[in-house]
Design a protein around this motif. Structure first.
Motif, PDB file in Angstrom:
ATOM      1  N   ARG A 194      -6.502  -8.815  -2.139  1.00 42.52           N
ATOM      2  CA  ARG A 194      -7.117  -8.539  -3.438  1.00 42.52           C
ATOM      3  C   ARG A 194      -8.142  -7.420  -3.344  1.00 42.52           C
ATOM      4  O   ARG A 194      -8.177  -6.511  -4.188  1.00 42.52           O
ATOM      5  CB  ARG A 194      -7.790  -9.796  -3.986  1.00 42.52           C
ATOM      6  N   GLU A 195      -8.975  -7.448  -2.315  1.00 47.49           N
ATOM      7  CA  GLU A 195     -10.045  -6.462  -2.204  1.00 47.49           C
ATOM      8  C   GLU A 195      -9.501  -5.044  -2.037  1.00 47.49           C
ATOM      9  O   GLU A 195      -9.964  -4.109  -2.688  1.00 47.49           O
ATOM     10  CB  GLU A 195     -10.955  -6.813  -1.022  1.00 47.49           C
ATOM     11  N   PHE A 196      -8.501  -4.879  -1.182  1.00 49.85           N
ATOM     12  CA  PHE A 196      -8.051  -3.536  -0.872  1.00 49.85           C
ATOM     13  C   PHE A 196      -7.035  -3.007  -1.884  1.00 49.85           C
ATOM     14  O   PHE A 196      -6.974  -1.802  -2.116  1.00 49.85           O
ATOM     15  CB  PHE A 196      -7.539  -3.465   0.561  1.00 49.85           C
ATOM     16  N   VAL A 197      -6.270  -3.904  -2.506  1.00 50.49           N
ATOM     17  CA  VAL A 197      -5.423  -3.455  -3.617  1.00 50.49           C
ATOM     18  C   VAL A 197      -6.309  -3.032  -4.782  1.00 50.49           C
ATOM     19  O   VAL A 197      -6.056  -2.032  -5.455  1.00 50.49           O
ATOM     20  CB  VAL A 197      -4.432  -4.553  -4.043  1.00 50.49           C
ATOM     21  N   ALA A 198      -7.388  -3.786  -5.009  1.00 46.98           N
ATOM     22  CA  ALA A 198      -8.323  -3.422  -6.078  1.00 46.98           C
ATOM     23  C   ALA A 198      -8.962  -2.074  -5.799  1.00 46.98           C
ATOM     24  O   ALA A 198      -9.104  -1.230  -6.694  1.00 46.98           O
ATOM     25  CB  ALA A 198      -9.407  -4.496  -6.226  1.00 46.98           C
ATOM     26  N   ALA A 199      -9.332  -1.835  -4.544  1.00 44.25           N
ATOM     27  CA  ALA A 199      -9.928  -0.537  -4.193  1.00 44.25           C
ATOM     28  C   ALA A 199      -8.946   0.593  -4.464  1.00 44.25           C
ATOM     29  O   ALA A 199      -9.316   1.659  -4.952  1.00 44.25           O
ATOM     30  CB  ALA A 199     -10.341  -0.527  -2.722  1.00 44.25           C
ATOM     31  N   THR A 222      -7.394  11.725  -2.523  1.00 44.08           N
ATOM     32  CA  THR A 222      -7.404  10.316  -2.908  1.00 44.08           C
ATOM     33  C   THR A 222      -7.428   9.411  -1.682  1.00 44.08           C
ATOM     34  O   THR A 222      -8.218   8.460  -1.609  1.00 44.08           O
ATOM     35  CB  THR A 222      -6.179   9.982  -3.780  1.00 44.08           C
ATOM     36  N   VAL A 223      -6.564   9.715  -0.705  1.00 51.10           N
ATOM     37  CA  VAL A 223      -6.506   8.879   0.498  1.00 51.10           C
ATOM     38  C   VAL A 223      -7.820   8.951   1.271  1.00 51.10           C
ATOM     39  O   VAL A 223      -8.320   7.933   1.759  1.00 51.10           O
ATOM     40  CB  VAL A 223      -5.328   9.299   1.392  1.00 51.10           C
ATOM     41  N   ALA A 224      -8.413  10.131   1.377  1.00 49.73           N
ATOM     42  CA  ALA A 224      -9.690  10.262   2.075  1.00 49.73           C
ATOM     43  C   ALA A 224     -10.770   9.432   1.390  1.00 49.73           C
ATOM     44  O   ALA A 224     -11.583   8.773   2.054  1.00 49.73           O
ATOM     45  CB  ALA A 224     -10.106  11.730   2.149  1.00 49.73           C
ATOM     46  N   HIS A 225     -10.766   9.425   0.050  1.00 51.30           N
ATOM     47  CA  HIS A 225     -11.781   8.678  -0.684  1.00 51.30           C
ATOM     48  C   HIS A 225     -11.579   7.171  -0.529  1.00 51.30           C
ATOM     49  O   HIS A 225     -12.533   6.426  -0.268  1.00 51.30           O
ATOM     50  CB  HIS A 225     -11.750   9.048  -2.163  1.00 51.30           C
ATOM     51  N   VAL A 226     -10.342   6.704  -0.693  1.00 49.81           N
ATOM     52  CA  VAL A 226     -10.064   5.268  -0.577  1.00 49.81           C
ATOM     53  C   VAL A 226     -10.350   4.788   0.846  1.00 49.81           C
ATOM     54  O   VAL A 226     -10.903   3.700   1.046  1.00 49.81           O
ATOM     55  CB  VAL A 226      -8.599   4.968  -0.970  1.00 49.81           C
ATOM     56  N   THR A 227      -9.993   5.606   1.841  1.00 46.24           N
ATOM     57  CA  THR A 227     -10.247   5.234   3.228  1.00 46.24           C
ATOM     58  C   THR A 227     -11.740   5.138   3.506  1.00 46.24           C
ATOM     59  O   THR A 227     -12.205   4.236   4.216  1.00 46.24           O
ATOM     60  CB  THR A 227      -9.602   6.249   4.183  1.00 46.24           C
ATOM     61  N   SER A 228     -12.503   6.056   2.943  1.00 43.39           N
ATOM     62  CA  SER A 228     -13.954   6.012   3.107  1.00 43.39           C
ATOM     63  C   SER A 228     -14.524   4.725   2.513  1.00 43.39           C
ATOM     64  O   SER A 228     -15.389   4.073   3.115  1.00 43.39           O
ATOM     65  CB  SER A 228     -14.586   7.234   2.427  1.00 43.39           C
ATOM     66  N   HIS A 234     -16.474  -0.992   3.510  1.00 38.89           N
ATOM     67  CA  HIS A 234     -16.420  -2.257   2.774  1.00 38.89           C
ATOM     68  C   HIS A 234     -17.008  -3.379   3.637  1.00 38.89           C
ATOM     69  O   HIS A 234     -16.633  -3.526   4.812  1.00 38.89           O
ATOM     70  CB  HIS A 234     -14.974  -2.586   2.410  1.00 38.89           C
ATOM     71  N   PRO A 235     -17.929  -4.196   3.089  1.00 42.86           N
ATOM     72  CA  PRO A 235     -18.582  -5.243   3.897  1.00 42.86           C
ATOM     73  C   PRO A 235     -17.589  -6.211   4.543  1.00 42.86           C
ATOM     74  O   PRO A 235     -17.793  -6.631   5.682  1.00 42.86           O
ATOM     75  CB  PRO A 235     -19.473  -5.963   2.876  1.00 42.86           C
ATOM     76  N   LEU A 294     -18.506 -15.510   1.547  1.00 40.74           N
ATOM     77  CA  LEU A 294     -18.738 -16.219   2.806  1.00 40.74           C
ATOM     78  C   LEU A 294     -18.222 -15.411   3.989  1.00 40.74           C
ATOM     79  O   LEU A 294     -18.912 -15.243   4.994  1.00 40.74           O
ATOM     80  CB  LEU A 294     -18.040 -17.581   2.765  1.00 40.74           C
ATOM     81  N   MET A 295     -17.002 -14.912   3.870  1.00 39.47           N
ATOM     82  CA  MET A 295     -16.401 -14.173   4.984  1.00 39.47           C
ATOM     83  C   MET A 295     -17.124 -12.875   5.275  1.00 39.47           C
ATOM     84  O   MET A 295     -17.192 -12.426   6.418  1.00 39.47           O
ATOM     85  CB  MET A 295     -14.917 -13.912   4.691  1.00 39.47           C
ATOM     86  N   SER A 296     -17.678 -12.251   4.230  1.00 41.03           N
ATOM     87  CA  SER A 296     -18.431 -11.011   4.413  1.00 41.03           C
ATOM     88  C   SER A 296     -19.779 -11.271   5.072  1.00 41.03           C
ATOM     89  O   SER A 296     -20.401 -10.360   5.617  1.00 41.03           O
ATOM     90  CB  SER A 296     -18.651 -10.319   3.062  1.00 41.03           C
ATOM     91  N   THR A 297     -20.221 -12.533   5.027  1.00 46.40           N
ATOM     92  CA  THR A 297     -21.530 -12.892   5.591  1.00 46.40           C
ATOM     93  C   THR A 297     -21.409 -13.470   6.992  1.00 46.40           C
ATOM     94  O   THR A 297     -22.089 -13.022   7.925  1.00 46.40           O
ATOM     95  CB  THR A 297     -22.245 -13.904   4.677  1.00 46.40           C
ATOM     96  N   ILE A 298     -20.523 -14.466   7.150  1.00 43.06           N
ATOM     97  CA  ILE A 298     -20.469 -15.182   8.430  1.00 43.06           C
ATOM     98  C   ILE A 298     -19.162 -14.964   9.192  1.00 43.06           C
ATOM     99  O   ILE A 298     -19.014 -15.452  10.309  1.00 43.06           O
ATOM    100  CB  ILE A 298     -20.693 -16.695   8.231  1.00 43.06           C
ATOM    101  N   GLY A 299     -18.226 -14.234   8.604  1.00 42.57           N
ATOM    102  CA  GLY A 299     -16.954 -13.980   9.267  1.00 42.57           C
ATOM    103  C   GLY A 299     -15.897 -15.002   8.895  1.00 42.57           C
ATOM    104  O   GLY A 299     -16.201 -16.044   8.298  1.00 42.57           O
TER     105      GLY A 299
END
Length: 202
Positions: free
Chosen positions: A74-79, A98-104, A109-110, A32-37
């Protein structure tokens, strides 16, 4: 009596509210948050999407802000944890890659993009006043990697946690403000890698 019978049958069809785990709720909130904020997402929306009662949802999360914080953590720890470390010739190169890849991944991320577009005020407390669980997890991972790089001689001396904080600041700047200056993700990734590599060099 009819209403009670219908409610009973609906609860049975969905299963007990307690049987719905947090992952299902967080998945529904993320979508929901990724769609409507975040601001337009209500607890009623999340309860409906997750097929739980509002009472059950409120017992686990007091409001939308707490739910949004849980989702983003959850989303960013998972990433961070699923990417793993890239193998580099040195600890310094491993950290920078690693940091460049995770930051990208975070930059595209939607959910983060929607927050930046619609609800940037949600990020302000974490950027200006305090660290959140996501940042603390990132600092811990970076501190460990930097200590390993110091052990192999590829990263300069100094407090690993302080170096980790600087690296994280560079990463967040690239993720949040980088797209303002260029639309080239490849350029941002290369610039971030170079900045981190130069900063950590002995």
């Amino acid at each position: 009596m009819v209403s009670q019978d219908l409610n009973s049958r609906g609860a049975t069809a969905r299963g007990p509210a307690n049987a719905v785990d947090d992952e299902t709720i967080l998945d529904a909130a993320r979508d929901l948050m990724s769609t409507i904020g975040i601001r337009r997402t209500t607890m009623a929306d999340v309860a409906r999407a997750a097929q739980v009662s509002r009472a059950t949802l409120y017992r686990r999360y007091p409001n939308v802000q707490a739910l949004a914080a849980a989702v983003t953590t959850r989303e960013f720890v998972a990433a961070l944890t699923t990417v793993g470390l890239f193998d580099g010739a040195t600890g310094r190169e491993t950290i920078a890659r690693t940091v460049a890849h995770v930051t990208s991944a975070a930059r595209s991320h939607p959910l983060l993009r929607r927050i930046v577009e619609l609800d940037p005020e949600f990020l302000m407390p974490y950027l200006l006043h305090r660290t959140g669980r996501t940042s603390r997890a990132q600092i811990e991972a970076l501190t460990s990697g930097i200590a390993a790089g110091q052990a192999d001689g590829s990263i300069r001396s100094g407090d690993p946690a302080e170096h980790a904080a600087v690296v994280l600041q560079l990463a967040w700047s690239s993720a949040l403000t980088g797209p303002v200056f260029t639309e080239s993700a490849d350029l941002l990734d290369a610039q971030l890698f170079d900045l981190i590599e130069r900063y950590l060099r002995p």
